[in-house]
Motif scaffolding. Structure first.
Motif, PDB file in Angstrom:
ATOM      1  N   ASN A 195      -4.282   0.383  -1.183  1.00 45.69           N
ATOM      2  CA  ASN A 195      -3.044   0.573  -0.557  1.00 45.69           C
ATOM      3  C   ASN A 195      -3.210   0.083   0.984  1.00 45.69           C
ATOM      4  O   ASN A 195      -2.439  -0.837   1.415  1.00 45.69           O
ATOM      5  CB  ASN A 195      -2.734   2.014  -0.038  1.00 45.69           C
ATOM      6  CG  ASN A 195      -2.201   2.822  -1.307  1.00 45.69           C
ATOM      7  OD1 ASN A 195      -1.652   2.064  -2.318  1.00 45.69           O
ATOM      8  ND2 ASN A 195      -2.515   4.073  -1.672  1.00 45.69           N
ATOM      9  N   ASN A 198      -3.088  -3.799   0.427  1.00 48.51           N
ATOM     10  CA  ASN A 198      -2.066  -4.482  -0.344  1.00 48.51           C
ATOM     11  C   ASN A 198      -2.716  -5.017  -1.417  1.00 48.51           C
ATOM     12  O   ASN A 198      -2.221  -6.313  -1.828  1.00 48.51           O
ATOM     13  CB  ASN A 198      -1.138  -5.211   0.273  1.00 48.51           C
ATOM     14  CG  ASN A 198       0.212  -5.631  -0.392  1.00 48.51           C
ATOM     15  OD1 ASN A 198       0.682  -4.767  -1.262  1.00 48.51           O
ATOM     16  ND2 ASN A 198       0.749  -6.671  -0.064  1.00 48.51           N
ATOM     17  N   GLN A 201      -0.673  -6.482  -5.120  1.00 52.11           N
ATOM     18  CA  GLN A 201       0.109  -7.972  -5.160  1.00 52.11           C
ATOM     19  C   GLN A 201      -0.727  -8.635  -6.121  1.00 52.11           C
ATOM     20  O   GLN A 201       0.087  -9.557  -6.830  1.00 52.11           O
ATOM     21  CB  GLN A 201       0.001  -8.689  -3.867  1.00 52.11           C
ATOM     22  CG  GLN A 201      -1.521  -8.818  -3.224  1.00 52.11           C
ATOM     23  CD  GLN A 201      -1.234  -9.557  -1.704  1.00 52.11           C
ATOM     24  OE1 GLN A 201      -0.629 -10.582  -1.892  1.00 52.11           O
ATOM     25  NE2 GLN A 201      -1.950  -9.254  -0.812  1.00 52.11           N
TER      26      GLN A 201
END
Length: 265
Positions: A195, A198, A201
């Motif tokens: 988290n 990120n 992605q």
């Protein structure tokens, strides 16, 4: 009298034959079994040198690690079905963002021990016990491939491959239930890393098109040192300063070697 002589002669022959039989019995020498070391397959993606310091003052070790190895994690995701986010988060956690002794000395990013039947190179390292045997790799990509095979070939992880490759939380908790780690907070640590940086992605990168373009982009940002190259000549070629070139690659001196991959962005 003759019968007695014949009887004694027969006994002598019998005893002689028994004695000679014992003398010819020899123990079979033990043969030593030597396992041949497997040669590693040359990687398809650029294998950049380990970076001991952040790329810039605005990035940290973990961001640098992710930038370097995200493409390899994506490649393994498409080949084996393990979320790239999970692989990267485990690499970050297990290798200390590439700064652990196992990662620096042996390109072992996941702390995989030799285990029975390992035929590759090895190195001793203190872990749960002193002087344990850990696998040693020539290339970082081999470590990532071995991590995938470790999960693929053990039945206790089979249920994980029925999850979607975007279900990183299911994978994180599933790894703990299957016994991958003894740390009770292992799933939460992986999820926190995913988290914060990120990493999901990378789970959405398509197997074609985007992956190819990313490969070309990363390849364009690296340069393999040729005979006669200096940091000054490379810096001029890519219109950056020598200081920046050293900073990006974590170099403490101007020494470079032929075949070395340098970041030139």
């Amino acid at each position: 009298m003759k019968i007695r002589v014949v009887f004694l002669a027969a006994c002598a022959v019998l005893l002689t034959s028994c004695g000679s039989g014992k003398n010819v019995v020899k123990s079979t020498p033990k043969r030593e079994v030597v396992l041949e070391t497997k040669e590693e397959k040359a990687p398809e993606l650029p294998q950049l040198e380990q970076i001991k310091r952040p790329v810039t003052t605005t990035t940290n070790h973990t961001e640098t690690y992710i930038q370097k190895f995200a493409l390899i994690a994506v490649k393994k995701m498409h080949e084996h079905g393990i979320p790239a986010s999970i692989t990267l988060a485990q690499g970050v956690l297990e290798s200390g963002s590439g700064r652990s002794q196992l990662a620096l000395r042996s390109n072992n990013h996941f702390g995989i021990k030799c285990h029975r039947g390992w035929e590759g190179h090895s190195v001793t390292h203190d872990d749960d016990e002193k002087g344990e045997c850990f696998r040693k790799y020539k290339y970082p990509e081999t470590s990532y491939e071995d991590h995938s095979q470790f999960l693929l070939t053990r039945k206790r992880y089979a249920s994980l491959f029925r999850l979607r490759h975007t279900d990183y939380k299911g994978w994180a908790y599933g790894l703990k239930r299957a016994g991958y780690a003894t740390d009770r907070k292992y799933p939460q640590k992986l999820i926190a890393i995913i988290n914060k940086y990120n990493l999901t992605q990378y789970d959405r990168v398509k197997p074609q098109g985007s992956l190819v373009s990313k490969t070309k982009t990363i390849a364009a940002k690296s340069y393999k040192v040729q005979k006669g190259d200096t940091l000054y000549s490379i810096a001029r070629r890519y219109n950056i300063s020598v200081r920046r070139l050293k900073e990006v690659n974590g170099l403490s001196s101007n020494n470079i070697s032929i075949g070395q991959d340098l970041l030139v962005k």
